[in-house]
Enzyme design. Structure first.
Site, PDB file in Angstrom:
ATOM      1  N   LEU A   1      -5.658  11.751  14.726  1.00 31.68           N
ATOM      2  CA  LEU A   1      -6.600  12.515  13.890  1.00 31.68           C
ATOM      3  C   LEU A   1      -5.854  13.291  12.817  1.00 31.68           C
ATOM      4  O   LEU A   1      -4.755  13.792  13.048  1.00 31.68           O
ATOM      5  CB  LEU A   1      -7.363  13.518  14.761  1.00 31.68           C
ATOM      6  CG  LEU A   1      -8.295  12.948  15.823  1.00 31.68           C
ATOM      7  CD1 LEU A   1      -8.825  14.086  16.691  1.00 31.68           C
ATOM      8  CD2 LEU A   1      -9.433  12.176  15.163  1.00 31.68           C
TER       9      LEU A   1
ATOM     10  N   ASP B   1      -3.705  10.493  20.058  1.00 33.55           N
ATOM     11  CA  ASP B   1      -3.149  11.854  19.963  1.00 33.55           C
ATOM     12  C   ASP B   1      -2.597  12.369  21.289  1.00 33.55           C
ATOM     13  O   ASP B   1      -2.292  13.558  21.407  1.00 33.55           O
ATOM     14  CB  ASP B   1      -4.235  12.812  19.459  1.00 33.55           C
ATOM     15  CG  ASP B   1      -4.509  12.632  17.972  1.00 33.55           C
ATOM     16  OD1 ASP B   1      -3.550  12.764  17.183  1.00 33.55           O
ATOM     17  OD2 ASP B   1      -5.669  12.345  17.598  1.00 33.55           O
TER      18      ASP B   1
ATOM     19  N   ASP C   1      -2.702  20.281  24.108  1.00 32.13           N
ATOM     20  CA  ASP C   1      -4.118  20.531  23.835  1.00 32.13           C
ATOM     21  C   ASP C   1      -5.030  20.335  25.051  1.00 32.13           C
ATOM     22  O   ASP C   1      -5.991  21.084  25.212  1.00 32.13           O
ATOM     23  CB  ASP C   1      -4.577  19.688  22.640  1.00 32.13           C
ATOM     24  CG  ASP C   1      -3.899  20.163  21.357  1.00 32.13           C
ATOM     25  OD1 ASP C   1      -3.749  21.392  21.207  1.00 32.13           O
ATOM     26  OD2 ASP C   1      -3.509  19.322  20.529  1.00 32.13           O
TER      27      ASP C   1
ATOM     28  N   ARG D   1     -12.091  23.277  17.214  1.00 27.95           N
ATOM     29  CA  ARG D   1     -11.858  22.601  18.503  1.00 27.95           C
ATOM     30  C   ARG D   1     -12.212  23.471  19.718  1.00 27.95           C
ATOM     31  O   ARG D   1     -12.415  22.947  20.814  1.00 27.95           O
ATOM     32  CB  ARG D   1     -10.390  22.190  18.624  1.00 27.95           C
ATOM     33  CG  ARG D   1      -9.901  21.270  17.515  1.00 27.95           C
ATOM     34  CD  ARG D   1     -10.417  19.861  17.686  1.00 27.95           C
ATOM     35  NE  ARG D   1      -9.982  19.005  16.593  1.00 27.95           N
ATOM     36  CZ  ARG D   1      -8.855  18.309  16.605  1.00 27.95           C
ATOM     37  NH1 ARG D   1      -8.043  18.379  17.631  1.00 27.95           N
ATOM     38  NH2 ARG D   1      -8.540  17.544  15.574  1.00 27.95           N
TER      39      ARG D   1
ATOM     40  N   HIS E   1      -5.460  24.758  14.563  1.00 29.70           N
ATOM     41  CA  HIS E   1      -5.348  25.516  15.813  1.00 29.70           C
ATOM     42  C   HIS E   1      -4.722  26.881  15.528  1.00 29.70           C
ATOM     43  O   HIS E   1      -3.960  27.023  14.566  1.00 29.70           O
ATOM     44  CB  HIS E   1      -4.431  24.788  16.801  1.00 29.70           C
ATOM     45  CG  HIS E   1      -5.027  23.572  17.431  1.00 29.70           C
ATOM     46  ND1 HIS E   1      -4.471  22.313  17.307  1.00 29.70           N
ATOM     47  CD2 HIS E   1      -6.124  23.408  18.205  1.00 29.70           C
ATOM     48  CE1 HIS E   1      -5.207  21.434  17.992  1.00 29.70           C
ATOM     49  NE2 HIS E   1      -6.215  22.073  18.533  1.00 29.70           N
TER      50      HIS E   1
ATOM     51  N   ILE F   1      -0.097  13.960  10.965  1.00 31.68           N
ATOM     52  CA  ILE F   1      -1.334  14.001  11.766  1.00 31.68           C
ATOM     53  C   ILE F   1      -1.526  15.430  12.307  1.00 31.68           C
ATOM     54  O   ILE F   1      -1.954  15.648  13.439  1.00 31.68           O
ATOM     55  CB  ILE F   1      -1.349  12.936  12.886  1.00 31.68           C
ATOM     56  CG1 ILE F   1      -0.011  12.881  13.616  1.00 31.68           C
ATOM     57  CG2 ILE F   1      -1.704  11.573  12.316  1.00 31.68           C
ATOM     58  CD1 ILE F   1      -0.042  11.964  14.845  1.00 31.68           C
TER      59      ILE F   1
ATOM     60  N   CYS G   1       2.808  21.760  20.097  1.00 33.90           N
ATOM     61  CA  CYS G   1       1.838  20.925  20.815  1.00 33.90           C
ATOM     62  C   CYS G   1       2.458  19.734  21.538  1.00 33.90           C
ATOM     63  O   CYS G   1       1.759  19.024  22.257  1.00 33.90           O
ATOM     64  CB  CYS G   1       0.753  20.456  19.864  1.00 33.90           C
ATOM     65  SG  CYS G   1       1.384  19.688  18.383  1.00 33.90           S
TER      66      CYS G   1
HETATM   67  C1  CIR Z   1      -5.261  16.408  16.488  1.00 33.16           C
HETATM   68  O1  CIR Z   1      -5.848  16.543  15.422  1.00 33.16           O
HETATM   69  O2  CIR Z   1      -5.770  16.696  17.569  1.00 33.16           O
HETATM   70  C2  CIR Z   1      -3.860  15.851  16.480  1.00 33.16           C
HETATM   71  N1  CIR Z   1      -3.731  14.884  15.429  1.00 33.16           N
HETATM   72  C3  CIR Z   1      -2.858  16.940  16.281  1.00 33.16           C
HETATM   73  C4  CIR Z   1      -2.886  17.945  17.392  1.00 33.16           C
HETATM   74  C5  CIR Z   1      -1.912  19.031  17.192  1.00 33.16           C
HETATM   75  N2  CIR Z   1      -2.016  19.967  18.228  1.00 33.16           N
HETATM   76  C6  CIR Z   1      -1.769  21.258  18.077  1.00 33.16           C
HETATM   77  O3  CIR Z   1      -1.464  21.737  16.997  1.00 33.16           O
HETATM   78  N3  CIR Z   1      -1.900  22.033  19.163  1.00 33.16           N
END
Ligand code: CIR
Length: 277
Positions: free
Chosen positions: A24, A66, A72, A136, A167, A248, A254
């Site tokens: 994503l 992801d 997450d 989110r 985030h 991304i 993360c």
């Molecule tokens: C997303 O949009 O969920 C992933 N492409 C990137 C997640 C990154 N996570 C974070 O910063 N905690």
């Protein structure tokens, strides 16, 4: 010795799948290169180990592009683990697939059952856990998460992640027990009363997704001003490449779930919730 909130001796990571190129992203920039992401992930895992962390690296999940961003779908503390409900529909199924790995390390795993919350919206400070409402993480999820945190003895405060930021931890990182690295917008939002703030230059705001691990500070390698500033302040800075994962919308925080095993596990620790010693 009392554990600091950035003292960690264990981490769970997940190897990126080739499908990570479909991860994503909010923008329309170029896709990451799968080999490049893998190289960044390997450098990150090596940096964690060099900082004193034992890594449990899970196999790739091609059906979840992801899924390498393991922070997450879950949270981990010495007192226990919590499975979350990621707010992006394509990521909701990642949480159950972390359960077996968490069970290897934790006795008793709490679970979010309502609303949505991403671990990327959770900043742990010495006195409390900040939960950022975002695209989110919704209020229902944040409120249930606050109750689950209270059950393991962690006080939570629900705040608003600044608009346009994926985030909360996209825009801030704990540098030490009293200092937070952050962006202008996040600083202006007044989320961090009582902390000293290091506010990033506009051109280097993506450096906010840095990560303190024990006595090491992992910082994205493409922000020379920030690297110099943090080194001058006495931090042991380790620059790491994140150009590919940034495509991304990801950064350093993360890519792992981190915790410290309890220093003085109670007798019969096999029967109480918490990280296995
Ligand atoms: C997303 O949009 O969920 C992933 N492409 C990137 C997640 C990154 N996570 C974070 O910063 N905690």
């Amino acid at each position: 010795m009392n554990l600091r909130v950035f003292d960690f001796d264990r981490a769970i990571l997940r190897t990126p799948a080739a499908t990570v190129v479909d991860g994503l992203r909010a923008g329309t920039g170029p896709s990451p290169d799968a080999a490049g992401v893998l190289a960044e992930h390997s450098a990150y895992a090596a940096a964690l180990r060099a900082a004193g962390v034992t890594t449990d690296i899970l196999p790739p999940l091609p059906q979840y592009p992801d899924s390498m961003f393991v922070e997450d779908p879950a949270l981990t503390f010495p007192e226990g683990a919590i499975l979350l409900r990621p707010g992006a529909p394509s990521r909701l199924g990642e949480a159950p697939l972390l359960r077996a790995a968490l069970q290897r390390h934790f006795v008793g795993i709490a679970e979010l059952t309502h609303g949505f919350a991403d671990g990327g919206d959770v900043l742990v400070t010495p006195s409390e856990v900040l939960i950022g409402l975002s695209a989110r993480t919704d209020r229902e999820g944040a409120q249930e998460l606050a109750r689950l945190l209270a059950a393991i003895g962690r006080r939570a405060r629900i705040v608003s992640t600044p608009a346009g930021v994926l985030h909360l931890k996209t825009a801030c990182a704990l540098l030490d027990e009293q200092t937070i690295l952050t962006t202008r917008a996040c600083a202006a939002a007044g989320l961090f009363a009582g902390f000293d703030l290091v506010v990033l230059d506009l051109a280097e705001e993506a450096a906010a997704n840095s990560l303190r691990i024990n006595d090491t500070l992992l910082v994205p390698d493409r922000f020379p001003g920030t690297l110099e500033l943090l080194a001058a302040r006495g931090y042991r800075v380790v620059p790491l490449p994140t150009t590919q994962v940034a495509r991304i919308d990801a950064g350093l925080s993360c890519m792992s779930l981190r915790w410290h095993t309890p220093e003085n596990p109670p007798a019969g620790a096999g029967n109480v919730a918490g990280a296995r010693p």
